[in-house]
Design a protein around this motif. Sequence first.
Motif, PDB file in Angstrom:
ATOM      1  N   UNK A  62      64.318  18.402  36.820  1.00 44.01           N
ATOM      2  CA  UNK A  62      64.653  18.360  38.248  1.00 44.01           C
ATOM      3  C   UNK A  62      64.488  16.944  38.794  1.00 44.01           C
ATOM      4  N   UNK A  63      63.390  16.290  38.423  1.00 44.15           N
ATOM      5  CA  UNK A  63      63.149  14.916  38.899  1.00 44.15           C
ATOM      6  C   UNK A  63      64.283  13.997  38.445  1.00 44.15           C
ATOM      7  N   UNK A  64      64.673  14.122  37.180  1.00 46.15           N
ATOM      8  CA  UNK A  64      65.749  13.288  36.637  1.00 46.15           C
ATOM      9  C   UNK A  64      67.066  13.571  37.359  1.00 46.15           C
ATOM     10  N   UNK A  65      67.361  14.851  37.566  1.00 39.24           N
ATOM     11  CA  UNK A  65      68.605  15.232  38.240  1.00 39.24           C
ATOM     12  C   UNK A  65      68.662  14.733  39.674  1.00 39.24           C
ATOM     13  N   UNK A  66      67.567  14.896  40.404  1.00 40.99           N
ATOM     14  CA  UNK A  66      67.520  14.449  41.802  1.00 40.99           C
ATOM     15  C   UNK A  66      67.604  12.934  41.875  1.00 40.99           C
ATOM     16  N   UNK A  67      66.913  12.262  40.966  1.00 38.03           N
ATOM     17  CA  UNK A  67      66.974  10.792  40.942  1.00 38.03           C
ATOM     18  C   UNK A  67      68.413  10.325  40.706  1.00 38.03           C
ATOM     19  N   UNK A  68      69.110  10.982  39.790  1.00 37.56           N
ATOM     20  CA  UNK A  68      70.501  10.606  39.505  1.00 37.56           C
ATOM     21  C   UNK A  68      71.387  10.858  40.725  1.00 37.56           C
ATOM     22  N   UNK A  69      71.162  11.980  41.418  1.00 37.68           N
ATOM     23  CA  UNK A  69      71.945  12.275  42.622  1.00 37.68           C
ATOM     24  C   UNK A  69      71.717  11.213  43.695  1.00 37.68           C
ATOM     25  N   UNK A 122      79.739  12.666  52.428  1.00 43.53           N
ATOM     26  CA  UNK A 122      79.069  12.268  51.187  1.00 43.53           C
ATOM     27  C   UNK A 122      77.598  12.677  51.230  1.00 43.53           C
ATOM     28  N   UNK A 123      76.953  12.415  52.345  1.00 42.44           N
ATOM     29  CA  UNK A 123      75.534  12.729  52.492  1.00 42.44           C
ATOM     30  C   UNK A 123      75.299  14.234  52.447  1.00 42.44           C
ATOM     31  N   UNK A 124      76.137  14.997  53.109  1.00 41.54           N
ATOM     32  CA  UNK A 124      75.996  16.456  53.113  1.00 41.54           C
ATOM     33  C   UNK A 124      76.154  17.025  51.707  1.00 41.54           C
ATOM     34  N   UNK A 125      77.114  16.496  50.974  1.00 39.21           N
ATOM     35  CA  UNK A 125      77.313  16.947  49.596  1.00 39.21           C
ATOM     36  C   UNK A 125      76.067  16.633  48.755  1.00 39.21           C
ATOM     37  N   UNK A 126      75.484  15.455  48.947  1.00 41.29           N
ATOM     38  CA  UNK A 126      74.285  15.072  48.190  1.00 41.29           C
ATOM     39  C   UNK A 126      73.114  15.993  48.526  1.00 41.29           C
ATOM     40  N   UNK A 127      72.945  16.312  49.804  1.00 45.28           N
ATOM     41  CA  UNK A 127      71.855  17.211  50.204  1.00 45.28           C
ATOM     42  C   UNK A 127      72.044  18.580  49.545  1.00 45.28           C
ATOM     43  N   UNK A 128      73.265  19.096  49.579  1.00 45.42           N
ATOM     44  CA  UNK A 128      73.547  20.388  48.946  1.00 45.42           C
ATOM     45  C   UNK A 128      73.259  20.329  47.446  1.00 45.42           C
ATOM     46  N   UNK A 129      73.626  19.226  46.802  1.00 43.62           N
ATOM     47  CA  UNK A 129      73.383  19.074  45.366  1.00 43.62           C
ATOM     48  C   UNK A 129      71.883  18.998  45.066  1.00 43.62           C
ATOM     49  N   UNK A 130      71.136  18.305  45.911  1.00 47.74           N
ATOM     50  CA  UNK A 130      69.680  18.216  45.722  1.00 47.74           C
ATOM     51  C   UNK A 130      69.057  19.597  45.879  1.00 47.74           C
ATOM     52  N   UNK A 131      69.448  20.310  46.919  1.00 45.45           N
ATOM     53  CA  UNK A 131      68.920  21.658  47.126  1.00 45.45           C
ATOM     54  C   UNK A 131      69.312  22.577  45.969  1.00 45.45           C
ATOM     55  N   UNK A 132      70.469  22.330  45.393  1.00 49.88           N
ATOM     56  CA  UNK A 132      70.918  23.115  44.239  1.00 49.88           C
ATOM     57  C   UNK A 132      70.059  22.916  43.005  1.00 49.88           C
ATOM     58  N   UNK A 133      69.313  21.838  42.948  1.00 50.43           N
ATOM     59  CA  UNK A 133      68.420  21.559  41.818  1.00 50.43           C
ATOM     60  C   UNK A 133      67.118  22.357  41.915  1.00 50.43           C
ATOM     61  N   UNK A 134      66.841  22.914  43.094  1.00 53.61           N
ATOM     62  CA  UNK A 134      65.566  23.596  43.328  1.00 53.61           C
ATOM     63  C   UNK A 134      65.644  25.078  42.991  1.00 53.61           C
TER      64      UNK A 134
END
Length: 160
Positions: A62-69, A122-134
């Motif tokens: 999760x840390x790696x995925x969020x960092x990449x996002x 772009x920011x909204x998509x990133x937030x959704x992607x970060x939340x998707x990692x949880x």
Amino acid sequence: MNKLIVTIVSVLLLTASSFALAQDLNKGPGKKGHRQQGGMQAAPAVEKLTRAVRHLDLSEEQKTGIHALLKGLRTEVQPIMKEMKAGQAQLKELVQADSYDEEAVAAVAEKEGQLATERVKITSRAIADILGQLTPEQRTELAAMAAERKAKQAEKRQRA
């Protein structure tokens, strides 16, 4: 004419507030009043989410995925912010010029609006992607932290 004035004022307020919010809000212990470089400039929602996510028990994956996002988000947003900064400078020049060029101001305002829209998407998509990692449990914990923070802010406002 009124629509143009409203558009110009809106864009001026939007750009001024976006640059004010772009300042790094990451103030930690012992850093009170000192701004640091870092964080996700121009995306306060991402910055707040990132700080909150740090309090969760994340797996290495999760840390790696969020960092990449977040890295990808910075890469996408940086050119937009540069363009917005240039537009703000151009708008400042136009407003301070000896003669007011309404068409030029409208063109800059239109471009600023397009850039702001793109940044929000772009920011909204990133937030959704970060939340998707949880995990669902982590999302619940995150929601509880947000509710607690909101309650503390309301309490501070009542005291003031």
